[in-house]
Motif scaffolding. Structure first.
Motif, PDB file in Angstrom:
ATOM      1  N   UNK A 124     -33.951 -19.491   2.348  1.00 32.35           N
ATOM      2  CA  UNK A 124     -35.271 -20.226   2.311  1.00 32.35           C
ATOM      3  C   UNK A 124     -36.158 -19.316   3.477  1.00 32.35           C
ATOM      4  N   UNK A 125     -37.254 -19.600   3.228  1.00 34.03           N
ATOM      5  CA  UNK A 125     -38.220 -19.250   4.285  1.00 34.03           C
ATOM      6  C   UNK A 125     -38.975 -20.438   5.094  1.00 34.03           C
ATOM      7  N   UNK A 126     -38.724 -21.398   4.548  1.00 38.59           N
ATOM      8  CA  UNK A 126     -39.307 -22.725   5.174  1.00 38.59           C
ATOM      9  C   UNK A 126     -38.505 -23.047   6.335  1.00 38.59           C
ATOM     10  N   UNK A 127     -39.090 -23.066   7.419  1.00 44.14           N
ATOM     11  CA  UNK A 127     -38.868 -23.545   8.783  1.00 44.14           C
ATOM     12  C   UNK A 127     -38.296 -24.744   8.861  1.00 44.14           C
ATOM     13  N   UNK A 128     -38.933 -25.681   8.443  1.00 44.62           N
ATOM     14  CA  UNK A 128     -38.159 -27.099   8.627  1.00 44.62           C
ATOM     15  C   UNK A 128     -37.142 -27.144   7.697  1.00 44.62           C
ATOM     16  N   UNK A 129     -37.003 -26.661   6.479  1.00 45.24           N
ATOM     17  CA  UNK A 129     -35.802 -26.411   5.880  1.00 45.24           C
ATOM     18  C   UNK A 129     -34.522 -25.795   6.655  1.00 45.24           C
ATOM     19  N   UNK A 180     -23.002 -32.769  -7.626  1.00 45.31           N
ATOM     20  CA  UNK A 180     -21.787 -33.779  -8.143  1.00 45.31           C
ATOM     21  C   UNK A 180     -22.280 -35.233  -7.714  1.00 45.31           C
ATOM     22  N   UNK A 181     -21.746 -36.350  -8.016  1.00 46.41           N
ATOM     23  CA  UNK A 181     -22.166 -37.310  -7.840  1.00 46.41           C
ATOM     24  C   UNK A 181     -21.952 -37.791  -6.347  1.00 46.41           C
ATOM     25  N   UNK A 182     -20.700 -37.153  -5.866  1.00 42.97           N
ATOM     26  CA  UNK A 182     -20.591 -37.432  -4.115  1.00 42.97           C
ATOM     27  C   UNK A 182     -21.699 -36.370  -3.615  1.00 42.97           C
ATOM     28  N   UNK A 183     -22.271 -35.365  -4.003  1.00 38.39           N
ATOM     29  CA  UNK A 183     -23.254 -34.574  -3.282  1.00 38.39           C
ATOM     30  C   UNK A 183     -24.636 -35.225  -3.615  1.00 38.39           C
ATOM     31  N   UNK A 184     -24.995 -35.992  -4.517  1.00 35.30           N
ATOM     32  CA  UNK A 184     -25.970 -36.847  -4.893  1.00 35.30           C
ATOM     33  C   UNK A 184     -26.225 -37.782  -3.853  1.00 35.30           C
ATOM     34  N   UNK A 185     -25.060 -38.398  -3.736  1.00 33.10           N
ATOM     35  CA  UNK A 185     -24.965 -39.725  -2.818  1.00 33.10           C
ATOM     36  C   UNK A 185     -25.241 -39.205  -1.495  1.00 33.10           C
ATOM     37  N   UNK A 186     -24.736 -38.192  -0.964  1.00 38.82           N
ATOM     38  CA  UNK A 186     -24.749 -37.530   0.312  1.00 38.82           C
ATOM     39  C   UNK A 186     -26.420 -37.133   0.392  1.00 38.82           C
ATOM     40  N   UNK A 187     -27.108 -37.013  -0.624  1.00 42.47           N
ATOM     41  CA  UNK A 187     -28.627 -36.331  -0.661  1.00 42.47           C
ATOM     42  C   UNK A 187     -29.448 -37.601  -0.347  1.00 42.47           C
ATOM     43  N   UNK A 246     -28.446 -40.205   1.265  1.00 46.26           N
ATOM     44  CA  UNK A 246     -28.247 -40.532   2.711  1.00 46.26           C
ATOM     45  C   UNK A 246     -28.946 -39.562   3.734  1.00 46.26           C
ATOM     46  N   UNK A 247     -29.113 -38.433   3.323  1.00 47.93           N
ATOM     47  CA  UNK A 247     -29.927 -37.442   4.175  1.00 47.93           C
ATOM     48  C   UNK A 247     -31.458 -37.639   3.896  1.00 47.93           C
ATOM     49  N   UNK A 248     -31.943 -37.990   2.877  1.00 42.73           N
ATOM     50  CA  UNK A 248     -33.433 -37.891   2.541  1.00 42.73           C
ATOM     51  C   UNK A 248     -34.242 -38.700   3.543  1.00 42.73           C
ATOM     52  N   UNK A 302     -38.595 -31.856   1.835  1.00 44.32           N
ATOM     53  CA  UNK A 302     -38.807 -32.450   0.870  1.00 44.32           C
ATOM     54  C   UNK A 302     -37.425 -33.102  -0.113  1.00 44.32           C
ATOM     55  N   UNK A 303     -37.481 -33.919  -1.023  1.00 41.56           N
ATOM     56  CA  UNK A 303     -36.258 -34.391  -1.618  1.00 41.56           C
ATOM     57  C   UNK A 303     -35.660 -33.040  -2.358  1.00 41.56           C
ATOM     58  N   UNK A 304     -36.432 -32.444  -2.759  1.00 41.46           N
ATOM     59  CA  UNK A 304     -35.712 -30.852  -3.560  1.00 41.46           C
ATOM     60  C   UNK A 304     -35.353 -30.108  -2.479  1.00 41.46           C
ATOM     61  N   UNK A 305     -35.696 -30.178  -1.324  1.00 43.56           N
ATOM     62  CA  UNK A 305     -34.971 -29.287  -0.104  1.00 43.56           C
ATOM     63  C   UNK A 305     -33.664 -29.844   0.018  1.00 43.56           C
TER      64      UNK A 305
END
Length: 109
Positions: A46-51, A9-16, A18-20, A27-30
């Motif tokens: 996920x199997x990605x420890x950082x994520x 959603x637009x709100x979730x995109x804005x939150x993303x 802010x988090x990047x 990564x951005x996709x993460x």
């Protein structure tokens, strides 16, 4: 197999956005996946420890491959034999998992 394409959603995109800059190990996709899990109020697999660490900091439930395979077998979406073959393919492709634990866990189901 029950997977669907979802959009932020637009709100979730804005939150993303802010988090990047806050989570440089993801990564951005993460981050987009994290925000989608938050938006949909569902666990992130996920199997990605950082994520995994990033997701946990954001208060989102995170599951790994072993947990996912366990649920697929318990819900009879796949058989134990199919799950074992999938693990073998993952192992041959270089996927890193605690293989002994994964197989023992599957055998207890």
């Amino acid at each position: 197999m029950g997977l669907t394409l979802e959009e932020l959603s637009p709100d979730s995109m804005m939150h993303a956005m802010e988090l990047i800059p806050l989570y440089l190990n993801a990564s951005r996709n993460d981050i987009f996946a994290l925000c989608l899990a938050k938006q949909k109020n569902c666990p992130l697999v996920t199997g990605d420890m950082a994520l995994r660490k990033t997701v946990e900091k954001e208060g989102i439930v995170v599951q790994g491959t072993i947990s996912l395979i366990t649920q697929l077998v318990r819900q009879q979406i796949v058989t134990k034999e199919t799950a074992l073959k999938a693990y073998e393919k993952m192992k041959l492709s270089g996927r890193r998992l605690p293989w002994r634990v994964a197989i023992e866990h599957l055998n207890t189901l």
